[in-house]
Motif scaffolding. Structure first.
Motif, PDB file in Angstrom:
ATOM      1  N   VAL A  90       0.970  -1.068  -0.434  1.00 57.91           N
ATOM      2  CA  VAL A  90       0.291   0.012  -0.397  1.00 57.91           C
ATOM      3  C   VAL A  90       0.998   1.312  -0.237  1.00 57.91           C
ATOM      4  O   VAL A  90       1.732   1.394   1.014  1.00 57.91           O
ATOM      5  N   VAL A  91       0.671   1.771  -1.029  1.00 59.68           N
ATOM      6  CA  VAL A  91       1.622   3.854  -0.786  1.00 59.68           C
ATOM      7  C   VAL A  91       0.267   4.284  -1.708  1.00 59.68           C
ATOM      8  O   VAL A  91      -0.618   4.462  -2.800  1.00 59.68           O
ATOM      9  N   ALA A  92       0.244   5.147  -0.134  1.00 62.01           N
ATOM     10  CA  ALA A  92      -1.152   6.323  -0.459  1.00 62.01           C
ATOM     11  C   ALA A  92      -2.335   5.962  -1.124  1.00 62.01           C
ATOM     12  O   ALA A  92      -2.126   6.482  -2.770  1.00 62.01           O
ATOM     13  N   PHE A  93      -1.952   5.345   0.567  1.00 60.64           N
ATOM     14  CA  PHE A  93      -4.237   4.628  -0.428  1.00 60.64           C
ATOM     15  C   PHE A  93      -4.705   4.692   0.296  1.00 60.64           C
ATOM     16  O   PHE A  93      -4.167   5.997   1.783  1.00 60.64           O
ATOM     17  N   ARG A  94      -6.358   4.578   0.841  1.00 62.05           N
ATOM     18  CA  ARG A  94      -6.645   4.896   1.742  1.00 62.05           C
ATOM     19  C   ARG A  94      -6.671   3.637   2.859  1.00 62.05           C
ATOM     20  O   ARG A  94      -6.514   3.303   2.751  1.00 62.05           O
ATOM     21  N   MET A  95      -7.840   4.220   4.188  1.00 62.75           N
ATOM     22  CA  MET A  95      -7.580   3.081   5.147  1.00 62.75           C
ATOM     23  C   MET A  95      -8.425   1.767   4.653  1.00 62.75           C
ATOM     24  O   MET A  95      -9.373   1.320   4.103  1.00 62.75           O
ATOM     25  N   THR A 108       0.454  -7.355   4.727  1.00 68.22           N
ATOM     26  CA  THR A 108       0.337  -6.248   3.912  1.00 68.22           C
ATOM     27  C   THR A 108       1.132  -5.279   4.179  1.00 68.22           C
ATOM     28  O   THR A 108       1.397  -4.817   5.952  1.00 68.22           O
ATOM     29  N   ILE A 109       2.154  -4.489   3.127  1.00 72.78           N
ATOM     30  CA  ILE A 109       2.996  -3.416   3.864  1.00 72.78           C
ATOM     31  C   ILE A 109       2.820  -2.111   3.411  1.00 72.78           C
ATOM     32  O   ILE A 109       1.890  -2.108   2.088  1.00 72.78           O
ATOM     33  N   ASN A 110       3.341  -0.946   4.101  1.00 68.89           N
ATOM     34  CA  ASN A 110       3.070   0.206   3.763  1.00 68.89           C
ATOM     35  C   ASN A 110       4.050   0.762   3.660  1.00 68.89           C
ATOM     36  O   ASN A 110       4.802   0.777   3.950  1.00 68.89           O
ATOM     37  N   VAL A 111       4.488   1.697   2.579  1.00 72.21           N
ATOM     38  CA  VAL A 111       5.283   2.766   2.865  1.00 72.21           C
ATOM     39  C   VAL A 111       4.821   4.293   3.102  1.00 72.21           C
ATOM     40  O   VAL A 111       3.704   5.225   2.446  1.00 72.21           O
ATOM     41  N   THR A 140       8.820   1.347   5.856  1.00 74.75           N
ATOM     42  CA  THR A 140       7.946   0.434   5.396  1.00 74.75           C
ATOM     43  C   THR A 140       7.802  -0.469   6.561  1.00 74.75           C
ATOM     44  O   THR A 140       8.637  -0.680   7.466  1.00 74.75           O
ATOM     45  N   PHE A 141       6.266  -1.067   6.867  1.00 71.43           N
ATOM     46  CA  PHE A 141       6.408  -1.580   7.888  1.00 71.43           C
ATOM     47  C   PHE A 141       4.522  -2.118   7.445  1.00 71.43           C
ATOM     48  O   PHE A 141       4.468  -2.132   7.009  1.00 71.43           O
ATOM     49  N   LYS A 142       4.640  -2.776   8.312  1.00 67.70           N
ATOM     50  CA  LYS A 142       3.355  -3.835   8.206  1.00 67.70           C
ATOM     51  C   LYS A 142       1.805  -3.366   8.881  1.00 67.70           C
ATOM     52  O   LYS A 142       2.165  -3.142   9.872  1.00 67.70           O
ATOM     53  N   LEU A 143       1.025  -3.750   8.366  1.00 66.37           N
ATOM     54  CA  LEU A 143      -0.337  -2.907   8.418  1.00 66.37           C
ATOM     55  C   LEU A 143      -0.860  -3.163   9.608  1.00 66.37           C
ATOM     56  O   LEU A 143      -1.027  -4.704   9.901  1.00 66.37           O
ATOM     57  N   LYS A 144      -1.638  -2.990  10.772  1.00 74.34           N
ATOM     58  CA  LYS A 144      -2.159  -3.419  11.684  1.00 74.34           C
ATOM     59  C   LYS A 144      -3.833  -2.576  12.075  1.00 74.34           C
ATOM     60  O   LYS A 144      -3.873  -1.301  11.698  1.00 74.34           O
ATOM     61  N   HIS A 145      -4.406  -2.424  13.132  1.00 71.13           N
ATOM     62  CA  HIS A 145      -5.294  -2.208  13.166  1.00 71.13           C
ATOM     63  C   HIS A 145      -5.802  -0.568  13.305  1.00 71.13           C
ATOM     64  O   HIS A 145      -5.499   0.201  12.722  1.00 71.13           O
ATOM     65  N   GLU A 146      -4.523   0.800  14.115  1.00 74.74           N
ATOM     66  CA  GLU A 146      -4.282   0.912  14.585  1.00 74.74           C
ATOM     67  C   GLU A 146      -3.514   1.648  13.345  1.00 74.74           C
ATOM     68  O   GLU A 146      -2.459   1.657  12.867  1.00 74.74           O
ATOM     69  N   ILE A 147      -3.806   2.768  12.843  1.00 75.95           N
ATOM     70  CA  ILE A 147      -2.810   3.768  11.765  1.00 75.95           C
ATOM     71  C   ILE A 147      -1.772   3.391  11.842  1.00 75.95           C
ATOM     72  O   ILE A 147      -1.653   4.821  13.156  1.00 75.95           O
ATOM     73  N   ASP A 175      10.937   8.410  -4.732  1.00 78.04           N
ATOM     74  CA  ASP A 175      12.283   8.187  -5.527  1.00 78.04           C
ATOM     75  C   ASP A 175      12.635   6.935  -4.133  1.00 78.04           C
ATOM     76  O   ASP A 175      12.994   6.015  -4.455  1.00 78.04           O
ATOM     77  N   VAL A 176      13.090   8.006  -3.189  1.00 78.90           N
ATOM     78  CA  VAL A 176      13.960   6.968  -1.946  1.00 78.90           C
ATOM     79  C   VAL A 176      12.410   5.879  -1.532  1.00 78.90           C
ATOM     80  O   VAL A 176      13.144   4.681  -1.329  1.00 78.90           O
ATOM     81  N   GLY A 177      11.666   6.083  -1.237  1.00 78.03           N
ATOM     82  CA  GLY A 177      10.683   5.767  -1.188  1.00 78.03           C
ATOM     83  C   GLY A 177      10.791   4.080  -1.886  1.00 78.03           C
ATOM     84  O   GLY A 177      10.391   2.732  -1.503  1.00 78.03           O
ATOM     85  N   ALA A 178      10.584   4.293  -3.418  1.00 83.78           N
ATOM     86  CA  ALA A 178      10.117   3.450  -4.223  1.00 83.78           C
ATOM     87  C   ALA A 178      11.706   2.227  -3.589  1.00 83.78           C
ATOM     88  O   ALA A 178      11.143   1.473  -4.238  1.00 83.78           O
ATOM     89  N   ASN A 179      12.614   2.846  -3.598  1.00 83.97           N
ATOM     90  CA  ASN A 179      13.526   2.114  -3.448  1.00 83.97           C
ATOM     91  C   ASN A 179      13.692   1.052  -2.116  1.00 83.97           C
ATOM     92  O   ASN A 179      14.469   0.025  -2.508  1.00 83.97           O
ATOM     93  N   LEU A 180      13.235   1.843  -1.034  1.00 87.81           N
ATOM     94  CA  LEU A 180      13.226   1.286  -0.116  1.00 87.81           C
ATOM     95  C   LEU A 180      12.439   0.286  -0.539  1.00 87.81           C
ATOM     96  O   LEU A 180      12.146  -0.761   0.678  1.00 87.81           O
ATOM     97  N   LEU A 181      10.944   0.578  -0.291  1.00 91.39           N
ATOM     98  CA  LEU A 181      10.324  -0.820  -0.862  1.00 91.39           C
ATOM     99  C   LEU A 181      10.655  -1.994  -0.962  1.00 91.39           C
ATOM    100  O   LEU A 181      10.550  -2.864  -1.350  1.00 91.39           O
ATOM    101  N   VAL A 182      11.576  -1.474  -2.232  1.00 91.48           N
ATOM    102  CA  VAL A 182      12.150  -3.099  -3.555  1.00 91.48           C
ATOM    103  C   VAL A 182      13.097  -3.683  -1.922  1.00 91.48           C
ATOM    104  O   VAL A 182      12.929  -5.289  -2.133  1.00 91.48           O
ATOM    105  N   LYS A 183      13.886  -3.159  -1.752  1.00 92.90           N
ATOM    106  CA  LYS A 183      14.412  -3.773  -0.231  1.00 92.90           C
ATOM    107  C   LYS A 183      13.442  -4.427   0.710  1.00 92.90           C
ATOM    108  O   LYS A 183      14.522  -5.359   1.143  1.00 92.90           O
ATOM    109  N   THR A 184      12.658  -3.448   0.917  1.00 94.66           N
ATOM    110  CA  THR A 184      12.076  -4.805   1.957  1.00 94.66           C
ATOM    111  C   THR A 184      11.059  -5.667   1.312  1.00 94.66           C
ATOM    112  O   THR A 184      11.177  -6.773   1.344  1.00 94.66           O
ATOM    113  N   VAL A 185      10.475  -5.979  -0.237  1.00 94.38           N
ATOM    114  CA  VAL A 185       9.754  -6.807  -0.878  1.00 94.38           C
ATOM    115  C   VAL A 185      11.229  -8.121  -0.746  1.00 94.38           C
ATOM    116  O   VAL A 185      10.682  -9.303  -0.689  1.00 94.38           O
ATOM    117  N   ASN A 186      12.145  -7.366  -1.431  1.00 96.18           N
ATOM    118  CA  ASN A 186      13.729  -8.709  -1.501  1.00 96.18           C
ATOM    119  C   ASN A 186      14.104  -9.205  -0.332  1.00 96.18           C
ATOM    120  O   ASN A 186      13.515 -10.768  -0.430  1.00 96.18           O
TER     121      ASN A 186
END
Length: 314
Positions: A90-95, A108-111, A140-147, A175-186
């Motif tokens: 999830v990147v820049a989306f609703r709750m 589910t992970i969020n940037v 980058t973090f794992k989603l849970k109940h509280e925002i 751009d930094v977030g995009a690169n960090l996301l790929v590192k996280t998913v890897n």
């Protein structure tokens, strides 16, 4: 099962900021089995339906697109389940409701555009600049109940220049977030990442957590009784959108760019001074804010020189 070529990812996002992350995943060779984005919305004078930036990109790449009105809609949930995602991003989306974020085996992970636990909320970039921070970052973090409270995966710091605007920080961050996301998913795919609970922060850090709530109109109104540095930070923290504003001769004026001068003012806070040719400045208790770029209601955005050439002061 979780190697790069086999990991099935559903991506959720809407604005331009999210496109960089989606493109990074596609470019890294990940199998994006679905893209969830906002429904098309009427906009402009003709009220024509406008597609989100993420949808436009997904169409170009021929990715499967879902555009639910409601995230708890049974038909949408059925379609999402059928994609058999191992991971959702999830990147820049609703709750998201729990039935959505808890669906895939890897979660589910969020940037997020801050160094969590600092600046949880809807406008982390804006508030970091408004508060005069010298640095921010991406988490980058794992989603849970509280925002914005889930376990942290990775973080990267980003400096903020003294005169940098929220828009400029945003462009660096996507751009930094995009690169960090790929590192996280890897790292998730290879099971080489350790989740860190945000509650692991020290008591001192938790005591001084700053928040990033949604920005309302009153947030954007300049209070000239505040110090020059505070007003300057507000202007750049809200530039280019939604933008700080004041009034000039009874008309609303947005200010996108400013310079500060620490001095003993000769005018009351909020009063303006100008030579009607090269400068327009407003007084604060400890100096002046020089307006560099502005937009008067009913007019286009312009530099102060162009504005002064055509404006007739009361």
């Amino acid at each position: 099962m979780n190697s790069i070529d086999k990991l099935r990812i559903v991506f959720m996002g809407t604005p331009e900021f999210a496109v960089a992350s989606l493109d990074a995943l596609v470019g890294a060779g990940y199998h994006v089995v679905g893209v969830v984005t906002a429904p098309d919305k009427p906009a402009g004078r003709g009220m024509k339906l406008q597609q989100s930036a993420v949808k436009k990109y997904a169409l170009e790449k021929e990715l499967h697109i879902l555009q639910p009105e409601r995230l708890k809609n049974p038909q949408f949930l059925e379609e999402l389940q059928a994609l058999k995602a191992d991971l959702q991003v999830v990147v820049a989306f609703r709750m998201l409701p729990e039935v959505v974020w808890n669906m895939p085996p890897l979660g589910t992970i969020n940037v997020h555009g801050s160094l969590l636990p600092q600046y949880r909320g809807a406008a982390p970039i804006n508030w970091a600049v408004i508060n005069g921070e010298k640095e921010t970052g991406v988490t980058t973090f794992k989603l849970k109940h509280e925002i914005d409270t889930g376990n942290i995966l990775l973080q990267e710091r980003i400096p903020i220049g003294e005169n940098e605007t929220a828009g400029e920080v945003h462009d660096k961050m996507k751009d930094v977030g995009a690169n960090l996301l790929v590192k996280t998913v890897n790292a998730l795919a290879n099971r080489t990442i350790e989740e860190i609970p945000q509650s692991a922060a020290s008591i001192e850090e938790v005591t001084f957590i700053k928040h990033a709530p949604k920005i309302f109109t009153e947030t954007c109104r300049i209070d000239w009784n505040k110090k020059v540095s505070e007003v300057h930070n507000l202007i750049r923290g809200l530039s280019p959108y939604p933008s700080a504003f004041t009034t000039l001769d009874g008309k609303t004026m947005k200010i996108f760019s400013s310079e500060k001068e620490i001095a003993v003012p000769t005018s009351e806070p909020g009063a303006y001074e100008t030579d009607r040719k090269t400068y327009l400045k407003f007084a604060c208790p400890d100096g002046y804010i020089y307006v560099k770029e502005l937009q008067l209601e009913g007019k286009k955005r312009m530099g102060v020189d162009d504005f002064l050439r055509g404006y007739k002061f009361n």
